[in-house]
Every structure is written in structure tokens, then in C-alpha cells.
Scaffold this active site. Structure first.
Site, PDB file in Angstrom:
ATOM      1  N   HIS A 155      -7.041   8.683  14.346  1.00 45.27           N
ATOM      2  CA  HIS A 155      -7.947   7.755  13.643  1.00 45.27           C
ATOM      3  C   HIS A 155      -7.354   7.287  12.316  1.00 45.27           C
ATOM      4  O   HIS A 155      -8.098   6.946  11.394  1.00 45.27           O
ATOM      5  CB  HIS A 155      -9.314   8.395  13.381  1.00 45.27           C
ATOM      6  CG  HIS A 155      -9.890   9.114  14.563  1.00 45.27           C
ATOM      7  ND1 HIS A 155     -10.785   8.539  15.430  1.00 45.27           N
ATOM      8  CD2 HIS A 155      -9.675  10.372  15.027  1.00 45.27           C
ATOM      9  CE1 HIS A 155     -11.105   9.408  16.373  1.00 45.27           C
ATOM     10  NE2 HIS A 155     -10.442  10.533  16.162  1.00 45.27           N
ATOM     11  N   SER A 276       8.949 -13.019  -1.666  1.00 46.98           N
ATOM     12  CA  SER A 276       7.839 -13.949  -1.756  1.00 46.98           C
ATOM     13  C   SER A 276       8.263 -15.123  -2.629  1.00 46.98           C
ATOM     14  O   SER A 276       8.999 -14.957  -3.592  1.00 46.98           O
ATOM     15  CB  SER A 276       6.631 -13.255  -2.384  1.00 46.98           C
ATOM     16  OG  SER A 276       5.772 -14.210  -2.966  1.00 46.98           O
ATOM     17  N   LYS A 282       7.906  -8.819  -4.649  1.00 44.49           N
ATOM     18  CA  LYS A 282       7.618  -8.528  -3.244  1.00 44.49           C
ATOM     19  C   LYS A 282       8.860  -8.296  -2.383  1.00 44.49           C
ATOM     20  O   LYS A 282       9.868  -8.966  -2.520  1.00 44.49           O
ATOM     21  CB  LYS A 282       6.819  -9.681  -2.604  1.00 44.49           C
ATOM     22  CG  LYS A 282       5.379  -9.775  -3.015  1.00 44.49           C
ATOM     23  CD  LYS A 282       4.531  -8.553  -2.697  1.00 44.49           C
ATOM     24  CE  LYS A 282       4.233  -8.406  -1.233  1.00 44.49           C
ATOM     25  NZ  LYS A 282       3.337  -9.450  -0.743  1.00 44.49           N
ATOM     26  N   GLU A 289       6.523  -7.588  11.267  1.00 41.40           N
ATOM     27  CA  GLU A 289       5.304  -8.388  11.433  1.00 41.40           C
ATOM     28  C   GLU A 289       5.485  -9.435  12.542  1.00 41.40           C
ATOM     29  O   GLU A 289       4.578  -9.696  13.322  1.00 41.40           O
ATOM     30  CB  GLU A 289       4.942  -9.088  10.119  1.00 41.40           C
ATOM     31  CG  GLU A 289       4.540  -8.132   9.018  1.00 41.40           C
ATOM     32  CD  GLU A 289       4.468  -8.847   7.684  1.00 41.40           C
ATOM     33  OE1 GLU A 289       3.407  -9.402   7.364  1.00 41.40           O
ATOM     34  OE2 GLU A 289       5.483  -8.872   6.956  1.00 41.40           O
TER      35      GLU A 289
END
Ligand code: ARG
Length: 474
Positions: A155, A276, A282, A289
Site C-alpha cells: 500500500h 526545467s 530541477k 515518465e
């Protein structure tokens, strides 16, 4: 004029032709198409359906056409409708009347079905090899992280400490099943539909088995309707790709989590991360992804092809031309994603000491306390309840399990003694596991040895065994 045009009074509408043309997609199967045609011609010669000299002229010209295509000299003109027509028209252009004998006892219906099977056969081997490469990258990281401790989750809540190697080997096992699925599919793929002709077979004295044998196939698809109407193997292949992609997306998700500031566990090499345009600090895990995102394409292809095939009356229907859009999409995306997942992992370092200290004495060692009491004859359910109360007390006081004094432990059960504190480190918890396949160092070592052997075998096996599925099936 199209190869089928003679019974028509008018030529096909331009817009309709453009809509029907599939050459941008099936052009990618030109090698398979030529390979199939050559096997067909050889059989026609052997059966004396065409003469040796005509057959040889066709064979030679087909090879030349293959080169023209691979050199980019033969333009994939959409007006030629599909790769079959393009090659046949080019053949006639090159050798005249003799070229017109190529399509004897054949239809584009059995021709495309064969092309697709030859393509699948090749791609299954490529995908299997890419899976093995990814498994090897996982194994390499596992070997480097044999004593790296992380929290295991259920979980996404901390559950019990585990070795990171153990976690990685779970992926190796998943991928092994993926490979088995592809290998099993090979026995259904590697059969020849050629000779089914349009749907009913032919009155000419062909020998379907010679073609199959020539192509290194394990036999023919007997029923001629089934041979041209079936696309099950494509559906299975895309399904198998979907499962691979699902596995890759779970892996990607974990890489994304591990590289977050909160986890600070995975350090992706700068060459596999992006920045970024706005926030200078970043460093983003875009490759992971994108793999996670590209799953959508492959699942889409699976639904796409299932939808195309649903309700189609036997035998061939033009709807089926759309199958290749999905076949190629799923194949390319799965191969690219496997390659990138491998590269990403090879270019990532894990912070080996990230979690161990934090996990020592942590509440995720509660199960070890329960097992301690069980070993001292306390019934499991009772032990579970007692430890639950100890956990509640620790939470209330905001302390770790190893900060609760022994006197207080004893108030819960007289069975608790000083030695309980020895259990309360993450490493001890892992070392104490004795069940088969557990996260203990010995069991993990066994798994590593097993996979080392298995993965080096799989490469040898593949080398001798390009498409002979029989040996491939475990
Ligand atoms: N381009 C077609 C396909 O991929 C080849 C078969 C065409 N057959 C036909 N009867 N129009 O499905």
C-alpha cells in the site's frame, strides 16, 4: 491502373485510393514480403507450375528490388496501394511478362498473413533479446546492491525491511514470464498460411509444406479460411507487449519515486535526466515518465486490434489492413521502451546507505517482535495484538521500538528479555528470514546465482535457435 482493375469501367477515385493506401505502414514489411515471394516462386518452380527460367528471373529481380528499397531508390508511392502491389508492379516493369507469373496460386490475403507471421517471428526474437538485456541490467544492479537495505512496501506504506537486490530480482522474474509468453507464442506464429490463396485454396498443384519448410516454419495453417481470416497471433503478441509495458511502467514509477527528493535513493546520470525551462534547480526523470506514458500506446493498440477483429465475418475483410498500424506501434514502442529502461538503469546509481540507519528500531520491525514472541510459544494472534499496543505506545511517545525500555516491554509480556533489542535492526530483520525465496542474504544470493546461470543460458539458446520454437519452450 491497380492490379485488380480490369473488371471496372472506371478507375478508382483518387481520394478513395489515398484512403485505402497502406504502403506507409506495410512498406515496413518489404523484407518479409520478398522473402515470402521467393519461397512461393521456388515452390512454383519445383511443382512445375512455372518454368525454371521464369522462376529464376523472378528470384533475381526480387533480390534487386529488395536492394532498391533498402537503398531508398524505390519510392513508396502511395498510389501503388500496398507493398504487395508495389513490388509486383516493379517486378513487371523490370522483367516484363515473366514477372506476371509471381502471383500464381496466391492472393494478397494469404500473402499479407504470411508477411505478418514472418515479421512477428523476427520481432519475437528481438524483443526476447531486449528483455534479456534488461534482466541483465537488473541483475548487475542486484549484484552491486546485495547488502543495500530499503524498506519494502505494501500500500506504499513501509512494511518490512528488504534487500534492494531482492526487489530488483522480482522484476527479473516478471520479465522472465514475459519472455516465456513470447516464446510460447512462437509455436503459433511460425506456421505458414500461404497456399490458402484468397480463402478457398487453389486448383493448381501447389505444395504448401515446401513453402513452409523453405521459410523455416514448423508447418502450415491447415484450414484455408482460418489461414487468411485469423489475426490471433497479432493480438497475442500485442497482449504480450502490453504486459511487458505494464511491468516497465511499474519499474518506471519506482524509479521516479526513488529519484524524488523525499526518497533520495536513485541518482540518475545527467545524460538520462532533463532540466526545467523555468526552475533552475530541477532534474527530472523524463525517460522513466515517458516509458510510463507510452504504455498508453500499446494498450491502445491492443484495444484497437481487438476492436477491428470483433464481429468480422469470415474470411478476409479489408478492415484487417488496419491491424498493421497497431502491430507496428506496439512493436516499436515496446522495443524502444525496453532499450531505454535498460539504459536508464545502467546509468543510475543507488545510494546504498540511504535507509539502513533510519530503519533501525523503526516500527517496520514490528513483525520481528511478533515472530520473537511466537518463537517463545505466544499464540500468533495474541502476539500481534500485544505488539500492536507497543506500537501505539511508541507512536504516542514519538519513540522508536528500540527506545522503549525492557521493563516496559515486560509489562506487555514476561517473555520479553534483553535479547529482544538484538532483533531491532533492519539488517537483523533481513538476516533472520529463513523461508525459501525470502529477502535473507543467503536466499538472495541463491536467486542471484540462479539468474546468472539462467541469463547466460538464454543467450546461448537464442544463438542456436532463431525461430525453432520447439526447443525454446520450457
Ligand atoms: N493491404 C492489404 C492488407 O493489409 C492486403 C490484402 C488485400 N486484400 C484484398 N483483398 N484487398 O490487408
Amino acid at each position: 491502373m491497380a492490379i485488380w482493375n480490369s473488371r471496372f469501367q472506371k478507375s478508382f477515385d483518387k481520394g478513395a485510393l489515398k484512403f485505402s493506401s497502406s504502403i506507409d505502414i506495410d512498406g515496413k514489411l518489404y523484407n518479409e514480403d520478398i522473402e515470402g515471394s521467393k519461397a512461393h516462386v521456388k515452390m512454383l518452380m519445383k511443382q512445375k507450375i512455372i518454368s525454371t527460367s521464369d522462376g529464376n528471373a523472378i528470384l533475381k529481380a526480387l533480390e534487386e528490388i529488395r536492394k532498391e528499397i533498402s537503398n531508398g531508390k524505390l519510392n513508396f508511392d502511395w498510389q501503388k496501394e500496398d507493398i504487395h502491389s508495389l513490388i509486383e508492379e516493379r517486378l513487371v516493369e523490370k522483367i516484363g511478362e515473366r514477372g506476371k507469373r509471381l502471383h500464381t496460386a496466391r492472393s494478397r490475403n494469404d500473402q499479407i498473413a504470411l508477411d505478418e507471421r514472418l515479421f512477428l517471428r523476427k520481432e519475437i526474437n528481438i524483443v526476447s533479446k531486449l528483455i534479456t538485456d534488461f534482466q541483465k541490467a537488473l541483475l548487475k544492479q542486484a549484484q552491486q546492491n546485495k547488502s543495500t537495505i530499503i524498506s519494502g512496501y505494501t500500500h506504499l506504506q513501509q512494511a518490512q525491511p528488504i534487500l534492494f537486490a531482492h526487489h530488483l530480482i522480482a522484476y527479473i522474474s516478471m520479465l522472465q514470464r514475459d519472455k516465456e509468453r513470447f516464446n510460447d507464442l512462437m509455436k503459433r506464429v511460425n506456421l505458414s498460411p500461404l497456399g490458402a490463396a484468397a480463402l478457398a485454396g487453389t486448383s493448381l498443384p501447389i505444395d504448401r509444406n515446401i513453402v513452409a519448410k523453405n521459410l523455416g516454419m514448423n508447418g502450415i495453417i491447415l484450414n484455408s479460411l482460418d489461414a487468411v481470416a485469423d489475426r490471433d497471433v497479432l493480438i497475442e503478441f500485442i497482449n504480450d507487449c502490453s504486459i511487458v509495458m505494464m511491468h516497465l511502467s511499474r519499474f518506471s514509477e519506482e524509479m521516479i519515486l526513488w529519484s524524488s527528493q523525499e526518497f533520495s535513493f536513485a541518482k540518475i546520470d545527467d545524460s538520462f535526466a532533463t532540466g526545467s525551462s523555468l526552475m533552475p534547480q530541477k532534474k527530472n526523470p523524463d525517460i522513466a515518465e515517458l516509458i510510463r506514458g507510452k504504455v498508453g500506446r500499446v494498450y491502445g493498440s491492443l484495444i484497437g486490434i481487438l476492436t477491428i477483429m470483433k464481429s468480422l465475418p469470415l474470411a478476409y475483410n479489408r478492415d484487417m489492413q488496419e491491424d498493421k498500424v497497431h502491430l507496428l506501434e506496439a512493436t516499436t514502442t515496446t522495443k524502444d521502451s525496453l532499450l531505454m529502461a535498460t539504459e536508464l538503469l545502467n546509468n543510475t546509481k543507488f545510494n546504498k546507505n540511504r535507509f539502513e540507519k533510519e530503519l533501525d528500531g523503526n516500527l517496520l520491525l514490528s513483525t520481528d517482535l511478533v515472530d520473537y514472541l511466537v518463537r517463545k510459544q505466544v499464540p500468533f494472534r495474541k502476539a500481534h495484538q500485544m505488539v500492536g499496543e507497543i506500537v501505539a505506545l511508541c507512536i504516542q511517545r514519538n519513540i522508536k521500538l528500540n527506545q522503549l525500555p525492557i521493563q516496559e516491554y515486560k509489562q506487555f509480556s514476561v517473555k520479553f528479555e534483553e535479547d529482544v533489542f538484538e532483533l531491532l535492526t533492519a539488517r537483523k530483520s533481513i538476516e533472520n528470514k529463513i523461508s525459501q525465496g525470502s529477502t535473507s542474504p543467503q536466499e538472495v544470493e541463491k536467486q542471484i546465482l540462479f539468474w546468472k546461470k539462467e541469463l547466460s543460458n538464454s543467450l546461448k539458446e537464442k544463438k542456436q535457435n532463431i525461430h525453432n520454437n520447439k526447443k525454446n519452450i520450457k
